[in-house]
Design an enzyme around this catalytic site. Structure first.
Site, PDB file in Angstrom:
ATOM      1  N   LYS A 187     -11.864  -0.602   0.898  1.00  0.00           N
ATOM      2  CA  LYS A 187     -11.101  -0.401   0.520  1.00  0.00           C
ATOM      3  C   LYS A 187     -11.840  -0.114  -0.834  1.00  0.00           C
ATOM      4  O   LYS A 187     -13.203   0.138  -1.061  1.00  0.00           O
ATOM      5  CB  LYS A 187     -10.189  -0.978  -0.008  1.00  0.00           C
ATOM      6  CG  LYS A 187      -9.304  -0.758   1.861  1.00  0.00           C
ATOM      7  CD  LYS A 187      -7.307  -0.644   1.222  1.00  0.00           C
ATOM      8  CE  LYS A 187      -6.916  -0.683   3.341  1.00  0.00           C
ATOM      9  NZ  LYS A 187      -7.177  -1.486   4.066  1.00  0.00           N
ATOM     10  N   SER A 191       1.044  -1.223   0.227  1.00  0.00           N
ATOM     11  CA  SER A 191      -0.043   0.370   0.241  1.00  0.00           C
ATOM     12  C   SER A 191       0.872   1.258  -0.176  1.00  0.00           C
ATOM     13  O   SER A 191       0.586   2.355   0.299  1.00  0.00           O
ATOM     14  CB  SER A 191      -1.238   0.453   1.111  1.00  0.00           C
ATOM     15  OG  SER A 191       0.163  -0.079   2.516  1.00  0.00           O
ATOM     16  N   HIS A 195      -5.474  -4.562  -1.138  1.00  0.00           N
ATOM     17  CA  HIS A 195      -5.077  -3.100  -1.866  1.00  0.00           C
ATOM     18  C   HIS A 195      -5.154  -3.995  -2.982  1.00  0.00           C
ATOM     19  O   HIS A 195      -4.999  -2.864  -4.240  1.00  0.00           O
ATOM     20  CB  HIS A 195      -4.180  -2.802  -1.202  1.00  0.00           C
ATOM     21  CG  HIS A 195      -4.329  -1.669  -0.333  1.00  0.00           C
ATOM     22  ND1 HIS A 195      -4.857  -0.087  -0.580  1.00  0.00           N
ATOM     23  CD2 HIS A 195      -3.815  -1.596   0.713  1.00  0.00           C
ATOM     24  CE1 HIS A 195      -4.358   0.449   0.901  1.00  0.00           C
ATOM     25  NE2 HIS A 195      -4.266  -0.435   1.817  1.00  0.00           N
TER      26      HIS A 195
END
Length: 399
Positions: free
Chosen positions: A246, A188, A216
């Protein structure tokens, strides 16, 4: 007025003062708006480049409607842990969708991605085992490894030869019953992708359990299905970890894998056993997001288009954007105080891009991390680039 322990008060004051002096103290600014491409903080409109809402789904009307309908039917809370009577048919549907999305036999949902790593690692690994962990793995992986009490053996970031050497030494030592290799799918802070095919080769050679945290990557790589799917390794990774907070735009996390693994986690992973279940609204919204991603790559494609556009713009201005392979785009400044000042000046000019400094990244590698999303327009990104150029030249970061 000071109350309580003087020792505690002195500890807090001294250490907070030290962090502020070194540019390592993080301030939190509450938003007065949804977390979209433009946000409002303190009555000021800002271009938002700090959100993990990669696909813009956190404000998508389809998810909002799904959440409202679920709340009206089931209420605002699940009311119990999953193993008592907190499992709704909504949870079962979500987990079935997640398994299909990740191309695995089954999946289990948790209250956060952090909880997944605390739950899954310690449910399988113990003091008689060893874990080979990439040195840049997320904090939740590090804490999950510590909780397991297994021997933690870090290997150099993305260095397959170092991984192989340490796997060989661990295997030949005869000290461990099980050995696991753990890596983020997408890192990330730098935006690079794990070398999963090579990691799988090492795992085959030394019979390692494979564990990929794709927080991610899910929704971002593999046309949305994640980094494991990107490399065509869905049947060769034992643990696929993902987050619902996310790219999915809601809250929660999940583990996907073989059915027996998921069955084991349901009876042995403590966050599943001892935390109240995800709320009905969140579960319904997350399910809708997965359905959207499985039916179309439109949002995924727009994210990558915007990410590449911003990368090209920042690089052409002369910023150091590292070696990112994903839409995550760091502007590496280096010095922590300079990084904090750069972020502050961006804010004053209308861009919200948070400074990331030690301990989140190594000392001397402070950066502003940019997170373009599918919801940004080219016009918004052009405005941001103009501000980056202005501030960069004023501060002497750009020539």
């Amino acid at each position: 007025m000071n109350v309580g322990s003087n020792i505690l008060n002195n500890f807090l004051h001294e250490n907070l003062t030290d962090l502020k002096a070194k540019g390592l103290y993080n301030t939190i600014e509450p938003m007065e708006s949804a977390n979209g491409p433009i946000i409002s903080i303190g009555g000021k409109k800002l271009i938002n480049l700090s959100s993990n809402n990669y696909l813009g789904l956190a404000t998508d009307s389809r998810l909002v409607d799904a959440a409202i309908n679920a709340i009206q039917t089931y209420g605002v809370g699940a009311g119990a842990v999953r193993t008592i009577n907190g499992t709704l048919d909504l949870h079962v549907k979500l987990e079935e969708k997640l398994a299909a999305f990740k191309h695995t036999e089954a999946a289990i949902a948790y209250q956060s991605g952090f909880n997944c790593n605390m739950a899954a690692i310690s449910a399988v690994m113990d003091k008689d085992d060893a874990i080979l962990s990439d040195e840049l793995n997320h904090a939740s992986i590090i804490d999950g490894c510590r909780l397991s009490k297994a021997k933690i053996i870090p290997f150099k970031h993305a260095d397959i030869e170092d991984l192989r050497a340490k796997a060989k030494a661990a295997k030949e030592s005869g000290l461990y019953k099980k050995i696991m290799v753990i890596t983020d799918g997408v890192f990330s802070m730098d935006g690079d992708i794990a070398k999963l095919p090579e990691i799988v080769e090492v795992a085959r050679e030394f019979d390692l359990i494979t564990y990929v945290d794709d927080a991610h990557g899910s929704g971002v790589t593999g046309k949305g299905a994640g980094t494991v799917k990107h490399f065509g390794l869905s049947d060769q990774i034992d643990f696929q970890i993902g987050t619902l907070s996310k790219a999915i735009g809601v809250i929660g996390g999940y583990v996907a894998g073989r059915k027996e693994l998921i069955d084991w986690l349901k009876v042995r992973s403590r966050p599943f056993l001892f935390s109240t279940a995800l709320t009905p609204g969140d579960v319904a919204a997350a399910t809708k997001a997965i359905e959207i991603l499985m039916s179309s790559t439109e949002l995924h494609d727009k994210l990558w288009e915007n990410g590449n556009y911003l990368k090209r713009g920042l690089k052409s201005l002369g910023f150091n954007i590292g070696d990112s392979e994903t839409p995550i785009t760091p502007c590496v400044i280096g010095d922590e105080q300079l990084t904090q000042e750069f972020s502050k000046k961006l804010y004053q000019e209308g861009v919200y891009a948070k400074a990331i400094v030690f301990p989140t990244v190594a000392r001397g590698t402070g950066r502003v991390r940019n997170m373009p999303t599918a919801a940004h327009t080219t016009d918004i990104l052009d405005q941001a680039l103009a501000i980056y150029e202005k501030v960069g030249k004023e501060m002497g970061i750009l020539q």
